[in-house]
Motif scaffolding. Structure first.
Motif, PDB file in Angstrom:
ATOM      1  N   PRO A  25      -7.245  -6.264   4.619  1.00 13.95           N
ATOM      2  CA  PRO A  25      -6.429  -5.226   3.972  1.00 13.95           C
ATOM      3  C   PRO A  25      -4.941  -5.321   4.305  1.00 13.95           C
ATOM      4  N   TYR A  26      -4.616  -5.914   5.461  1.00  7.78           N
ATOM      5  CA  TYR A  26      -3.216  -6.017   5.873  1.00  7.78           C
ATOM      6  C   TYR A  26      -2.561  -7.283   5.338  1.00  7.78           C
ATOM      7  N   LEU A  27      -3.342  -8.082   4.644  1.00 10.40           N
ATOM      8  CA  LEU A  27      -2.812  -9.192   3.862  1.00 10.40           C
ATOM      9  C   LEU A  27      -2.667  -8.804   2.397  1.00 10.40           C
ATOM     10  N   ARG A  28      -3.526  -7.883   1.943  1.00 15.06           N
ATOM     11  CA  ARG A  28      -3.580  -7.558   0.519  1.00 15.06           C
ATOM     12  C   ARG A  28      -2.819  -6.280   0.157  1.00 15.06           C
ATOM     13  N   SER A  29      -3.042  -5.218   0.903  1.00 17.53           N
ATOM     14  CA  SER A  29      -2.549  -3.904   0.482  1.00 17.53           C
ATOM     15  C   SER A  29      -1.544  -3.280   1.440  1.00 17.53           C
ATOM     16  N   HIS A  30      -1.838  -3.329   2.728  1.00 14.04           N
ATOM     17  CA  HIS A  30      -1.023  -2.633   3.724  1.00 14.04           C
ATOM     18  C   HIS A  30       0.022  -3.599   4.285  1.00 14.04           C
ATOM     19  N   TYR A  31       0.997  -3.893   3.461  1.00 11.37           N
ATOM     20  CA  TYR A  31       1.947  -4.961   3.780  1.00 11.37           C
ATOM     21  C   TYR A  31       3.262  -4.444   4.347  1.00 11.37           C
ATOM     22  N   GLY A  32       3.313  -3.171   4.690  1.00  6.42           N
ATOM     23  CA  GLY A  32       4.568  -2.584   5.145  1.00  6.42           C
ATOM     24  C   GLY A  32       5.059  -3.156   6.465  1.00  6.42           C
ATOM     25  N   ASN A  33       6.347  -2.997   6.704  1.00  4.98           N
ATOM     26  CA  ASN A  33       6.970  -3.367   7.968  1.00  4.98           C
ATOM     27  C   ASN A  33       6.782  -2.207   8.945  1.00  4.98           C
ATOM     28  N   PRO A  34       6.214  -2.441  10.128  1.00  2.84           N
ATOM     29  CA  PRO A  34       5.963  -1.326  11.052  1.00  2.84           C
ATOM     30  C   PRO A  34       7.215  -0.568  11.471  1.00  2.84           C
ATOM     31  N   SER A  35       8.384  -1.156  11.268  1.00  4.01           N
ATOM     32  CA  SER A  35       9.630  -0.474  11.629  1.00  4.01           C
ATOM     33  C   SER A  35      10.148   0.434  10.513  1.00  4.01           C
ATOM     34  N   SER A  36       9.524   0.368   9.346  1.00  2.47           N
ATOM     35  CA  SER A  36       9.958   1.197   8.221  1.00  2.47           C
ATOM     36  C   SER A  36       9.404   2.613   8.350  1.00  2.47           C
ATOM     37  N   GLY A  37      10.195   3.596   7.931  1.00  2.00           N
ATOM     38  CA  GLY A  37       9.807   4.983   8.093  1.00  2.00           C
ATOM     39  C   GLY A  37       8.950   5.546   6.980  1.00  2.00           C
ATOM     40  N   HIS A  38       8.758   4.795   5.888  1.00  4.01           N
ATOM     41  CA  HIS A  38       7.979   5.310   4.766  1.00  4.01           C
ATOM     42  C   HIS A  38       6.484   5.083   4.990  1.00  4.01           C
ATOM     43  N   ALA A  39       5.673   5.497   3.995  1.00 10.84           N
ATOM     44  CA  ALA A  39       4.223   5.473   4.150  1.00 10.84           C
ATOM     45  C   ALA A  39       3.688   4.070   4.417  1.00 10.84           C
ATOM     46  N   TYR A  40       4.249   3.059   3.756  1.00 12.98           N
ATOM     47  CA  TYR A  40       3.778   1.686   3.975  1.00 12.98           C
ATOM     48  C   TYR A  40       4.033   1.249   5.424  1.00 12.98           C
ATOM     49  N   GLY A  41       5.217   1.576   5.916  1.00 17.37           N
ATOM     50  CA  GLY A  41       5.550   1.226   7.286  1.00 17.37           C
ATOM     51  C   GLY A  41       4.717   1.993   8.299  1.00 17.37           C
ATOM     52  N   ARG A  42       4.490   3.272   8.025  1.00 15.37           N
ATOM     53  CA  ARG A  42       3.698   4.074   8.963  1.00 15.37           C
ATOM     54  C   ARG A  42       2.262   3.560   9.052  1.00 15.37           C
ATOM     55  N   ALA A  43       1.702   3.133   7.923  1.00 17.94           N
ATOM     56  CA  ALA A  43       0.341   2.585   7.945  1.00 17.94           C
ATOM     57  C   ALA A  43       0.277   1.312   8.778  1.00 17.94           C
TER      58      ALA A  43
END
Length: 379
Positions: A25-43
């Motif tokens: 899932p972290y290759l396909r959907s949950h691709y956010g940057n952990p340093s980002s403050g939005h939902a993708y980053g928070r996930a």
């Protein structure tokens, strides 16, 4: 032709299918940057935090003491170079290790020797183990760091790390443990071992290559060896490799829950393989400690042949003559030489390392192939 029987798990393990499923899932959907403050980053950050907690739980650490790296080599470099740079101003001038460490420990230490540090190597006995009684007189107040591996990658011999740690701490030195080969095969607890720094590698316990971690005990000061935006407590800059970190966390969870079962399974099959080979091959030699070694590792010297010749004569078995880092090099193993083996015995060594997926049928097939190959070379 069917695939060879894989007995090279100390070089790398296959990725556990459950680990693959966890990281997808972290290759396909949950691709956010952990340093980002939005939902993708928070996930993404939540996934990294969960993985950090699982790795910490596996070795008895606190989550904030785990620094993710790209591999065990990077973790070892960070530990050794980081301690040396932080300790230089404290008047300590000696770094100590054993004669059988992995190149990712020995080479950074040799680099530090060129920078003016004194590097001392502790010898090992015939079973490949450092003797604490010998080390006691050598670990003096001038020593900044002692680095001794928990388990040797070639023989599987386990070191009495706690005894080394007690000596180091009594002299005011730090203790680093390269546990890359031990984690996931035997219990590893940082407090039991007395480790101030401890290295682990994902691909040695069913996670992908390209991810590792360094445990840094709270209060230990390291200087970074790379500089950037301050990720991983400022010790490992760069955007986190979220899919691989998730994989490492899942592999840590699986290792923690199945450690005893996996160890019993591998010990049974390892000893069965040894018995089969010893019954058919006179003067087969076991290299390493007979009991204090990894449950999956069998290093034996075949008489009258070179290890690489035997493996070439037994293509049904995928194994190695020593560390995979030296594949293609037919020189005698430095580890075995440090243990006092003759040139002939060292040349005849083969490392057979099992995994949690190894089957009894594969052990039967491997024994048959190795015996047949040895007989074809010595007839």
């Amino acid at each position: 032709m069917s695939a060879p029987i894989y007995l090279d798990c100390n070089a790398t393990t296959p990725i556990d299918p459950r680990v693959v499923e966890a990281m997808l899932p972290y290759l396909r959907s949950h691709y956010g940057n952990p340093s980002s403050g939005h939902a993708y980053g928070r996930a993404a950050k939540a996934a990294v935090d969960r993985a950090r907690a699982e790795v910490a739980a596996l070795i008895g650490a606190k989550p904030e003491e785990i620094v993710f790296t790209g591999c065990a080599t990077e973790a070892n470099n960070l530990a050794l170079l980081g301690v040396a740079r932080a300790a230089r101003s404290r008047g300590r001038t000696v770094l100590m290790t054993s004669a059988i460490e992995h190149p990712s420990v020995l080479q950074p230490l040799r680099h530090l020797a060129r920078e003016g540090w004194s590097v001392a190597e502790l010898p090992v006995d015939a079973a490949g183990r450092v003797q604490a009684s010998h080390a006691a007189s050598l670990i003096t107040p001038e020593v900044a760091l002692v680095s001794v591996m928990r388990a040797n990658n070639e023989t599987g011999s386990l070191q009495a790390v706690r005894a080394m740690a007690d000596l180091a701490h009594a002299a005011g030195a730090l203790m680093h443990v390269d546990a890359a080969q031990a984690v996931g095969k035997v219990a590893v607890d940082v407090d039991t071992l007395g480790a101030d720094l401890l290295t682990l590698a994902g691909h040695k316990f069913y996670a992908p290559k390209g991810v590792g971690a360094l445990y840094v005990r709270s209060g230990v000061v390291l200087e970074p060896v790379q500089y950037g935006a301050g990720h991983e407590h400022g010790l490992r800059p760069g955007t986190e490799n979220v899919p691989h970190i998730v994989a490492l966390g899942e592999a840590a969870l699986l290792a923690r829950t199945a450690l005893a079962q996996d160890a019993a399974h591998m010990t049974l099959l390892r000893d069965l393989l040894h018995a089969r080979l010893a019954a058919a091959i006179p003067d087969l030699r076991l290299n390493g400690h007979p009991t204090e070694r990894l449950p999956n590792t069998l290093n034996v010297s075949f008489p009258g042949v070179a290890g690489w010749q035997l493996l070439a004569a037994a293509p049904a078995v995928a194994a190695s003559t020593g560390s995979a880092c030296h594949a293609g090099d037919h020189a005698a193993s430095g580890v075995l030489a440090a243990m006092g083996l003759t040139r002939e015995a060292a040349a005849g060594a083969v490392r057979l390392s099992l995994g949690r997926l190894t089957t009894a049928a594969e052990i039967d097939g491997a024994a048959e192939a190795l015996i047949r190959g040895w007989k074809s070379l010595t007839a």
